[in-house]
Design a protein around this motif. Sequence first.
Motif, PDB file in Angstrom:
ATOM      1  N   GLN A   1       8.062   6.193   0.347  1.00 21.42           N
ATOM      2  CA  GLN A   1       9.140   5.283  -0.048  1.00 21.42           C
ATOM      3  C   GLN A   1       9.899   4.773   1.182  1.00 21.42           C
ATOM      4  O   GLN A   1      10.276   3.591   1.249  1.00 21.42           O
ATOM      5  CB  GLN A   1      10.097   5.993  -1.001  1.00 21.42           C
ATOM      6  CG  GLN A   1       9.495   6.310  -2.361  1.00 21.42           C
ATOM      7  CD  GLN A   1      10.340   7.294  -3.151  1.00 21.42           C
ATOM      8  OE1 GLN A   1      11.443   7.653  -2.737  1.00 21.42           O
ATOM      9  NE2 GLN A   1       9.833   7.742  -4.291  1.00 21.42           N
ATOM     10  N   GLY A   2      10.123   5.662   2.129  1.00 19.38           N
ATOM     11  CA  GLY A   2      10.775   5.235   3.362  1.00 19.38           C
ATOM     12  C   GLY A   2       9.937   4.244   4.136  1.00 19.38           C
ATOM     13  O   GLY A   2      10.456   3.263   4.696  1.00 19.38           O
ATOM     14  N   GLU A   3       8.623   4.450   4.153  1.00 18.64           N
ATOM     15  CA  GLU A   3       7.737   3.535   4.866  1.00 18.64           C
ATOM     16  C   GLU A   3       7.683   2.166   4.185  1.00 18.64           C
ATOM     17  O   GLU A   3       7.481   1.155   4.851  1.00 18.64           O
ATOM     18  CB  GLU A   3       6.330   4.140   4.973  1.00 18.64           C
ATOM     19  CG  GLU A   3       6.248   5.424   5.778  1.00 18.64           C
ATOM     20  CD  GLU A   3       6.501   5.218   7.275  1.00 18.64           C
ATOM     21  OE1 GLU A   3       6.754   4.064   7.696  1.00 18.64           O
ATOM     22  OE2 GLU A   3       6.445   6.214   8.017  1.00 18.64           O
ATOM     23  N   VAL A   4       7.850   2.142   2.868  1.00 22.39           N
ATOM     24  CA  VAL A   4       7.928   0.852   2.165  1.00 22.39           C
ATOM     25  C   VAL A   4       9.086   0.038   2.726  1.00 22.39           C
ATOM     26  O   VAL A   4       8.949  -1.146   3.069  1.00 22.39           O
ATOM     27  CB  VAL A   4       8.109   1.049   0.648  1.00 22.39           C
ATOM     28  CG1 VAL A   4       8.419  -0.288  -0.031  1.00 22.39           C
ATOM     29  CG2 VAL A   4       6.877   1.668   0.023  1.00 22.39           C
ATOM     30  N   ARG A   5      10.256   0.670   2.818  1.00 22.82           N
ATOM     31  CA  ARG A   5      11.442  -0.040   3.323  1.00 22.82           C
ATOM     32  C   ARG A   5      11.251  -0.440   4.782  1.00 22.82           C
ATOM     33  O   ARG A   5      11.640  -1.537   5.190  1.00 22.82           O
ATOM     34  CB  ARG A   5      12.692   0.833   3.178  1.00 22.82           C
ATOM     35  CG  ARG A   5      12.961   1.382   1.789  1.00 22.82           C
ATOM     36  CD  ARG A   5      12.858   0.337   0.707  1.00 22.82           C
ATOM     37  NE  ARG A   5      13.749  -0.802   0.929  1.00 22.82           N
ATOM     38  CZ  ARG A   5      13.804  -1.861   0.150  1.00 22.82           C
ATOM     39  NH1 ARG A   5      13.022  -1.936  -0.909  1.00 22.82           N
ATOM     40  NH2 ARG A   5      14.639  -2.850   0.424  1.00 22.82           N
ATOM     41  N   ALA A   6      10.648   0.436   5.581  1.00 27.09           N
ATOM     42  CA  ALA A   6      10.430   0.106   6.992  1.00 27.09           C
ATOM     43  C   ALA A   6       9.494  -1.085   7.134  1.00 27.09           C
ATOM     44  O   ALA A   6       9.716  -1.973   7.960  1.00 27.09           O
ATOM     45  CB  ALA A   6       9.866   1.318   7.725  1.00 27.09           C
TER      46      ALA A   6
ATOM     47  N   ALA B   1       0.831  -1.203   0.000  1.00 28.83           N
ATOM     48  CA  ALA B   1       0.000   0.000   0.000  1.00 28.83           C
ATOM     49  C   ALA B   1       0.868   1.258   0.000  1.00 28.83           C
ATOM     50  O   ALA B   1       0.585   2.228  -0.718  1.00 28.83           O
ATOM     51  CB  ALA B   1      -0.934  -0.010   1.208  1.00 28.83           C
ATOM     52  N   TRP B   2       1.930   1.262   0.784  1.00 27.68           N
ATOM     53  CA  TRP B   2       2.831   2.410   0.793  1.00 27.68           C
ATOM     54  C   TRP B   2       3.473   2.612  -0.584  1.00 27.68           C
ATOM     55  O   TRP B   2       3.667   3.755  -1.031  1.00 27.68           O
ATOM     56  CB  TRP B   2       3.919   2.224   1.836  1.00 27.68           C
ATOM     57  CG  TRP B   2       3.528   2.556   3.247  1.00 27.68           C
ATOM     58  CD1 TRP B   2       3.393   1.687   4.292  1.00 27.68           C
ATOM     59  CD2 TRP B   2       3.226   3.859   3.775  1.00 27.68           C
ATOM     60  NE1 TRP B   2       3.028   2.355   5.434  1.00 27.68           N
ATOM     61  CE2 TRP B   2       2.928   3.695   5.150  1.00 27.68           C
ATOM     62  CE3 TRP B   2       3.190   5.140   3.231  1.00 27.68           C
ATOM     63  CZ2 TRP B   2       2.586   4.769   5.970  1.00 27.68           C
ATOM     64  CZ3 TRP B   2       2.848   6.209   4.050  1.00 27.68           C
ATOM     65  CH2 TRP B   2       2.555   6.020   5.394  1.00 27.68           C
ATOM     66  N   ALA B   3       3.819   1.515  -1.264  1.00 28.51           N
ATOM     67  CA  ALA B   3       4.440   1.625  -2.582  1.00 28.51           C
ATOM     68  C   ALA B   3       3.492   2.284  -3.585  1.00 28.51           C
ATOM     69  O   ALA B   3       3.899   3.141  -4.379  1.00 28.51           O
ATOM     70  CB  ALA B   3       4.873   0.249  -3.083  1.00 28.51           C
ATOM     71  N   GLN B   4       2.217   1.881  -3.551  1.00 20.42           N
ATOM     72  CA  GLN B   4       1.229   2.507  -4.436  1.00 20.42           C
ATOM     73  C   GLN B   4       1.058   3.979  -4.082  1.00 20.42           C
ATOM     74  O   GLN B   4       0.942   4.840  -4.957  1.00 20.42           O
ATOM     75  CB  GLN B   4      -0.117   1.782  -4.307  1.00 20.42           C
ATOM     76  CG  GLN B   4      -0.153   0.413  -4.928  1.00 20.42           C
ATOM     77  CD  GLN B   4      -0.272   0.474  -6.443  1.00 20.42           C
ATOM     78  OE1 GLN B   4      -0.443   1.531  -7.028  1.00 20.42           O
ATOM     79  NE2 GLN B   4      -0.167  -0.673  -7.083  1.00 20.42           N
ATOM     80  N   LEU B   5       1.060   4.274  -2.784  1.00 18.17           N
ATOM     81  CA  LEU B   5       0.877   5.647  -2.346  1.00 18.17           C
ATOM     82  C   LEU B   5       2.053   6.519  -2.785  1.00 18.17           C
ATOM     83  O   LEU B   5       1.868   7.681  -3.174  1.00 18.17           O
ATOM     84  CB  LEU B   5       0.726   5.674  -0.824  1.00 18.17           C
ATOM     85  CG  LEU B   5       0.309   7.006  -0.194  1.00 18.17           C
ATOM     86  CD1 LEU B   5      -1.007   7.510  -0.788  1.00 18.17           C
ATOM     87  CD2 LEU B   5       0.191   6.852   1.317  1.00 18.17           C
ATOM     88  N   ALA B   6       3.263   5.966  -2.735  1.00 17.95           N
ATOM     89  CA  ALA B   6       4.435   6.733  -3.175  1.00 17.95           C
ATOM     90  C   ALA B   6       4.294   7.130  -4.638  1.00 17.95           C
ATOM     91  O   ALA B   6       4.620   8.271  -5.022  1.00 17.95           O
ATOM     92  CB  ALA B   6       5.701   5.901  -2.967  1.00 17.95           C
ATOM     93  N   GLN B   7       3.801   6.223  -5.460  1.00 16.36           N
ATOM     94  CA  GLN B   7       3.624   6.533  -6.880  1.00 16.36           C
ATOM     95  C   GLN B   7       2.563   7.609  -7.078  1.00 16.36           C
ATOM     96  O   GLN B   7       2.718   8.512  -7.910  1.00 16.36           O
ATOM     97  CB  GLN B   7       3.234   5.266  -7.641  1.00 16.36           C
ATOM     98  CG  GLN B   7       4.316   4.200  -7.683  1.00 16.36           C
ATOM     99  CD  GLN B   7       3.863   2.973  -8.470  1.00 16.36           C
ATOM    100  OE1 GLN B   7       3.277   3.092  -9.538  1.00 16.36           O
ATOM    101  NE2 GLN B   7       4.136   1.810  -7.925  1.00 16.36           N
ATOM    102  N   LEU B   8       1.477   7.516  -6.314  1.00 12.55           N
ATOM    103  CA  LEU B   8       0.412   8.504  -6.457  1.00 12.55           C
ATOM    104  C   LEU B   8       0.874   9.895  -6.031  1.00 12.55           C
ATOM    105  O   LEU B   8       0.618  10.889  -6.712  1.00 12.55           O
ATOM    106  CB  LEU B   8      -0.803   8.079  -5.627  1.00 12.55           C
ATOM    107  CG  LEU B   8      -1.642   6.926  -6.193  1.00 12.55           C
ATOM    108  CD1 LEU B   8      -2.660   6.460  -5.170  1.00 12.55           C
ATOM    109  CD2 LEU B   8      -2.340   7.353  -7.482  1.00 12.55           C
ATOM    110  N   TRP B   9       1.570   9.987  -4.882  1.00 14.67           N
ATOM    111  CA  TRP B   9       2.042  11.301  -4.436  1.00 14.67           C
ATOM    112  C   TRP B   9       3.066  11.875  -5.405  1.00 14.67           C
ATOM    113  O   TRP B   9       3.109  13.097  -5.611  1.00 14.67           O
ATOM    114  CB  TRP B   9       2.635  11.217  -3.037  1.00 14.67           C
ATOM    115  CG  TRP B   9       1.640  11.060  -1.924  1.00 14.67           C
ATOM    116  CD1 TRP B   9       1.686  10.167  -0.891  1.00 14.67           C
ATOM    117  CD2 TRP B   9       0.442  11.832  -1.718  1.00 14.67           C
ATOM    118  NE1 TRP B   9       0.604  10.329  -0.060  1.00 14.67           N
ATOM    119  CE2 TRP B   9      -0.183  11.355  -0.552  1.00 14.67           C
ATOM    120  CE3 TRP B   9      -0.168  12.881  -2.417  1.00 14.67           C
ATOM    121  CZ2 TRP B   9      -1.374  11.879  -0.055  1.00 14.67           C
ATOM    122  CZ3 TRP B   9      -1.361  13.402  -1.931  1.00 14.67           C
ATOM    123  CH2 TRP B   9      -1.945  12.908  -0.776  1.00 14.67           C
ATOM    124  N   ASP B  10       3.852  11.018  -6.007  1.00 13.29           N
ATOM    125  CA  ASP B  10       4.813  11.503  -6.997  1.00 13.29           C
ATOM    126  C   ASP B  10       4.073  12.076  -8.207  1.00 13.29           C
ATOM    127  O   ASP B  10       4.442  13.127  -8.724  1.00 13.29           O
ATOM    128  CB  ASP B  10       5.733  10.357  -7.419  1.00 13.29           C
ATOM    129  CG  ASP B  10       6.840  10.838  -8.349  1.00 13.29           C
ATOM    130  OD1 ASP B  10       7.641  11.692  -7.925  1.00 13.29           O
ATOM    131  OD2 ASP B  10       6.899  10.348  -9.498  1.00 13.29           O
TER     132      ASP B  10
END
Length: 545
Positions: free
Chosen positions: A478-483, A457-466
Amino acid sequence: MLKQNRFFSASGFHGRSRRAMPSRFVVSTLAAVLWVTSPPGLQAQVNLPTLGDSVSQDLDVGAERRFGDQIMRQIRPDPDFIDDPILLEYVQNIWAPLVAAGVRLGNISDETRDRFAWEIFLVRDKSVNAFALPGGFVGVHLGLIAMTVSRDELASVLGHEMSHVTQRHIARRIAGDSRNNLLATAAMIAGLIVAARSGSIDGANAAIVGSQAAAAAASLSFSRDMEREADRVGFNVMSQAGFAPAGMLSMFERMEQAYHLMDAGNYPYLRSHPLTSERIGDARTRLGTEAFVRPLGLAEHALMAARARVLMDPRAEAWAQLQNLDAGVRDTSTKAGGKGFEQLGARYAAALASIKMRDFGRAENALRSAELTLDLLGEDARARRDLRYLRAELAQAKGQAADGFAALAPLAGERSRALLLQRAQLAMVDSTGLASARQVAEDLQTYVSLVPHDAGAWAQLAQLWDRLQQPLRAVRAQGEVRAAMGDLNGAIDRLRSGLRQSGGRDADQIEAAVIDSRLRALTYERRQLLAELYPRGAPPGAELP
């Protein structure tokens, strides 16, 4: 021919072939095991720290969970760790009642309920396998899902693997192994890691087939008594959870046939679990004279088994074969037996494979045939929902976001993860404006605030915010994806990058404050983990693996 299990696992549900071939996934999992079992000299060679606890002692619940977390940190970044929201949601809907039943039966204590993960995940692999890891993690190969014909069969396997966790078989097995066997295992793992880094398949195979390493690998498999106990406890759990007990018997019979296809029964003693024929007899005895109950949800399961069949092998030649899976199928009137559901699955697989191959005309025809087949089999709300998702996937692949949103419109009342992520993917291809992307991003932001460890979900959100030109929100996501994947080093690096960006004149200072707070929290968490891994003090420059 079914593919040999590529996982180093403590599972009773796995097959063997005449050829052993390690993958990146097996090497990473072995590396995590080495983290716990290797002597100081070997740790230096592979640069992995020790937990500091003697493996000859019993693992308490906390130590077992930490062990599982360490293994999962190695597994989650692997390409074969697959997060397909639709298929994962289906498996989770089978898994959750099993866990709840385990709690009701007292198999899951208050301590393990609160401290273990009870997390199920998917593995892109054609082999028929499921496996339990320390700390309540259970992996399922897509090949297993693809071979089952009912949710009850799948539930029998998941219940069995869950019972390995609830009965503490992993901790008991580790505690019962001799120090010499553990050191032999560590040597094998070190050889695999070195071979993987050098790209030497021959070296990796040599590490596996050596007599000492083979004996050590066998020592980590469950004993026959443990397998029988997992069968017995799993049978009670699946029955309590509302699944048909006959699913275990039919699954064993199906597995017996699969084993004969793999090795013709020539090497039964190489199997690290009771012979399938024995387990079939035990399951038949438990079932007794119970009346046969027609399995429920056959249409939905047929679709999800077909989805697993497409996703388990991403090669173009495999998809080309599946495109023609429904070729020549005409009779869809059969409601009794499995023929109609088999046809439904074949058409779903043909449609999804055609989408992957970007043969949209073929995909549309196969999808329409699947919808007609479901109409003839009888209404099934869950299966109808899955076909709507497939139509949305087709629209997304064609870049027709409006058609995809229209297909999902009847599901608007849901708050499922699968729906959120499908809408996010449609928003990424929506050329009509950014309004849909903004709304989906806000919905997804609300979701991750409630479920903060969802890397997908974080990965999809990173793309949307970008796409919405919100760089600080994107880098924070992106940081939350790694965490969420357990990569604290990567998470901290990305958040530090975001903090540097926040010095700009137009930067969102509220988001900058959030990034700063998360950076402090993750830095503290990493410090605590390093203290656990290096109880005598971390060496200079020590990092988490």
